[in-house]
Design an enzyme around this catalytic site. Structure first.
Site, PDB file in Angstrom:
ATOM      1  NE  ARG A 158     -31.542  17.468 -46.679  1.00 24.18           N
ATOM      2  CZ  ARG A 158     -30.780  18.062 -47.602  1.00 24.18           C
ATOM      3  NH1 ARG A 158     -29.567  17.596 -47.880  1.00 24.18           N
ATOM      4  NH2 ARG A 158     -31.226  19.103 -48.261  1.00 24.18           N
ATOM      5  CG  HIS A 160     -26.638   8.694 -45.713  1.00 20.38           C
ATOM      6  ND1 HIS A 160     -26.376   9.467 -44.614  1.00 20.38           N
ATOM      7  CD2 HIS A 160     -26.950   7.458 -45.237  1.00 20.38           C
ATOM      8  CE1 HIS A 160     -26.520   8.740 -43.525  1.00 20.38           C
ATOM      9  NE2 HIS A 160     -26.873   7.520 -43.882  1.00 20.38           N
ATOM     10  CE1 TYR A 163     -33.112  19.174 -52.613  1.00 21.87           C
ATOM     11  CE2 TYR A 163     -30.847  18.382 -52.547  1.00 21.87           C
ATOM     12  CZ  TYR A 163     -31.788  19.288 -52.997  1.00 21.87           C
ATOM     13  OH  TYR A 163     -31.408  20.311 -53.831  1.00 21.87           O
ATOM     14  CG  ASP A 278     -32.878  -0.559 -48.452  1.00 23.37           C
ATOM     15  OD1 ASP A 278     -32.778  -1.182 -47.374  1.00 23.37           O
ATOM     16  OD2 ASP A 278     -32.786   0.675 -48.524  1.00 23.37           O
ATOM     17  CG  ASN A 470     -48.566 -27.337 -77.612  1.00 20.52           C
ATOM     18  OD1 ASN A 470     -49.172 -28.167 -76.934  1.00 20.52           O
ATOM     19  ND2 ASN A 470     -47.386 -27.593 -78.150  1.00 20.52           N
ATOM     20  CG  ASP A 472     -50.695 -31.359 -79.319  1.00 22.61           C
ATOM     21  OD1 ASP A 472     -51.846 -31.734 -79.634  1.00 22.61           O
ATOM     22  OD2 ASP A 472     -49.816 -31.064 -80.152  1.00 22.61           O
ATOM     23  CG  ASP A 581     -30.420 -54.712 -56.105  1.00 24.40           C
ATOM     24  OD1 ASP A 581     -29.704 -53.800 -55.648  1.00 24.40           O
ATOM     25  OD2 ASP A 581     -31.667 -54.686 -56.065  1.00 24.40           O
TER      26      ASP A 581
END
EC number: 2.7.11.1
Length: 606
Positions: A158, A160, A163, A278, A470, A472, A581
């Protein structure tokens, strides 16, 4: 460099104010960033009390359960949550095991008291029924043949807002199948949000069902009074019960298969664009009483769909397992990884990494305190085990491993080298940022990718192969789409991941080889957490200085970074450029690697 591990915490030498064995002042003055929705003190938290919550139903029960706590009419974010368990002990325990056992012994009595309405909470805080929004449509379109097809058994759990009962199918394909049925009264669905939560939970269960570590979904039904969700009946008990049976402590080899199963299902969820929100030992059940039975994730009542570039902002979860960024109201799938880190910490040492007498104190510990790795048994555990847990519990989610990465950590890989690693969907976020970066930043990332350590290269090779290059040796938009389509569920469509692929339009007319993929997929913040960072970044700058650095004026640099006209660029970017530079300085190189231009951001929050 192949032996790099994460940097030790800078505060590892300081005593942890929330570690076992210290004195704990009552902390009630903490609030998250948004004080308008900060936790509301409960009667037990308002004064010194021998009661403290071990597993609280949510770090924001004032949002999900105002009618219970303050007599208000707040919205309910979840219809299923773990009932509050309170433990009668005045001092901080070194291990959760002893008093959880006491709580479990009292659980049956507390449930009966709750049903009769005589618990301490209900006598001190009068409850009022939450006002129902006008014009709610509580029709879900589920089958209405529940009572003709299913025979209900006894109640087995059960929460809140609902259940669970055992049940058996009376006819149809599942005739004779014993199941668990979650029953959610429609009278509890007093807001449009609550109704959508139930609809989304069923969608997620239906879409993800079939993974070996996720509870099997069978069907959903409804009548005028209730919604019924028929699922696999797991008879082996909670992971929490197994932890208690071992006295709150696992050996490294015993903990690994548990953590691997958790990581497997969470990585799969994240790949499909689902964040659980959770994760805790109560939400993992064993299929049978056998020691090596499979572990199954349950309770997706707080779960949500999320895109790789999207962030969530509602505070949900359970206090001891909630990630820091959740309290800051800006998070994504990395929040689940934090929760796994907390579970791993508990499995290996038998204690919680963050503790306080009040909920607000727990939040402060999560935000401010560092978990202790100095007390037994940590000095006797392997360095890989400690590194693994630390990298799950980085407070900065950008430095935290993903679930897919964690499955390839040396501590896990040494135990099982034959795992199927899911694709890490967050790599798309890195690729998007890379493709939208300036040419200068791309050159900097290519230089940094030359310093990757062995473990990072192995992980990226695995991820690259999952995108089906692929002949290549190139990945393209087409190969990426085909790779995703071959593993996609309806959840991936709900989380709009295919839409996100359109943002990788830089690959529309060209391919990407493995070398460039390393530059695109490297996580600078994670690389920085390694103890070889200083050596790595210096070497990367040397390579960049030879092959990618060039003279640049401040205005051009500001333009490439997407800095707006309101920013005083000369004062902000002055140190980024070498005065001798006009090229990018080492300081500018490091900042450029960390910085993401305005063009590369664009993340959404909801």
């Amino acid at each position: 460099m192949g032996g790099c591990t994460s940097k030790p915490s800078t505060s590892s030498g300081r005593p942890n104010p929330f570690a076992p064995g210290n004195d704990y002042p009552q902390i009630d003055d903490f609030a998250p960033d948004h004080p308008g929705k900060s936790p509301i003190p409960t009667p037990s938290a308002a004064k010194a009390s021998p009661f403290f919550p071990f597993y609280t139903p949510s770090p924001a029960r004032h949002r999900r359960n105002k009618s219970r706590d303050v007599g208000g009419g707040g919205e309910s974010k979840s219809l299923t949550s773990t009932p509050l368990r309170q433990l009668r002990r005045a001092f901080h325990p070194p291990s959760p095991a002893k008093h959880i056992r006491a709580a479990l012994r009292r659980r049956k009595g507390k449930k009966e008291a709750a049903l009769s309405g005589v618990t301490q909470l209900t006598t001190e805080v009068p409850q009022r029924e939450e006002e129902e929004e006008v014009g709610l449509d509580k029709r879900f379109g589920f089958s209405k043949e529940f009572h003709s097809r299913v025979e209900l058994g006894e109640e087995i759990g059960r929460g809140h807002f609902g259940y669970t009962c055992s049940a058996k199918f009376k006819k149809g394909e599942l005739k004779g199948q014993v199941v668990a049925v979650k029953i959610i009264p429609k009278s509890k669905m007093t807001t449009a949000i609550a109704i959508e939560d139930v609809r989304r939970e069923v969608k997620i269960l239906q879409a993800l069902s079939g993974h070996k570590n996720l509870v099997q979904f069978y069907d959903a039904f409804e009548d005028n009074a209730n919604v019924y969700i028929a699922m696999e009946l797991c008879e082996g008990g909670e992971l929490l019960d197994r932890i208690l049976a071992r006295g709150g402590k696992y050996s490294e080899n015993d903990a690994k298969p548990v953590i691997i199963q958790i990581l497997n299902v969470v990585a799969f969820c994240h790949f499909q664009g689902v964040v659980h929100r959770d994760l805790k030992p109560e939400n993992f059940l064993y299929t049978s009483k056998e020691e090596n039975s499979q572990l199954k994730a349950i309770d997706f009542g707080l779960s949500d769909f999320v895109r790789p570039d999207e962030r969530l902002n509602d505070i949900v979860g359970s206090a001891y397992y909630v990630a820091p960024e959740v309290l800051h109201r800006s998070y994504t799938t990395e929040a689940d990884v934090w929760s796994i880190g907390v579970i791993a910490y508990i499995l290996l040492c038998g204690s919680r990494p963050f503790w306080a007498r009040t909920e607000s104190g727990i939040f402060r510990a999560v935000l401010k305190a560092d978990p202790s790795f100095d007390e037994p048994p940590w000095p006797f555990l392997s360095s890989d085990a400690k590194d693994f847990v630390k990298r799950l519990l980085f407070k900065d989610p950008r430095r935290r491993m993903s679930a897919s990465q964690a499955l390839m950590h040396p501590w896990i890989r040494a135990y099982n080298t034959d795992m199927n690693i899911p694709f890490d969907i967050l790599i798309f976020r890195q690729m998007k940022a890379y493709l939208r970066s300036s040419s200068l930043r791309k050159a900097a990332l290519r230089a940094l990718s030359k310093t990757l350590i062995k473990d990072e290269i192995l992980y990226l090779k695995t991820q690259f192969s999952l995108l089906a290059p692929n002949k290549d040796g190139l990945i393209t938009m087409d190969t990426i789409r085909m790779a995703l389509a071959s593993n996609a569920t309806e959840a991936m469509k709900e989380s709009r991941i295919p839409e996100f692929l359109a943002l990788l339009n830089g690959l529309q007319y060209r391919g990407m080889d493995f070398e460039e993929f390393c530059a695109a997929a490297i996580n600078v913040h994670q690389h920085e957490s390694l103890d070889c960072w200083e050596q790595s970044i210096r070497h990367a700058y040397e390579l960049f200085d030879k092959n990618g650095n060039r003279a640049i004026v401040i205005e051009e640099l500001a333009s490439e970074l997407g800095v707006g006209p309101s920013i005083p660029v000369h004062s902000v970017l002055h140190d980024w450029i070498r005065h001798t530079d006009g090229k990018l300085s080492f300081f500018g190189f490091v900042k450029l690697l960390h910085g993401v231009s305005v063009r590369a951001s664009g993340k959404t929050t909801r």
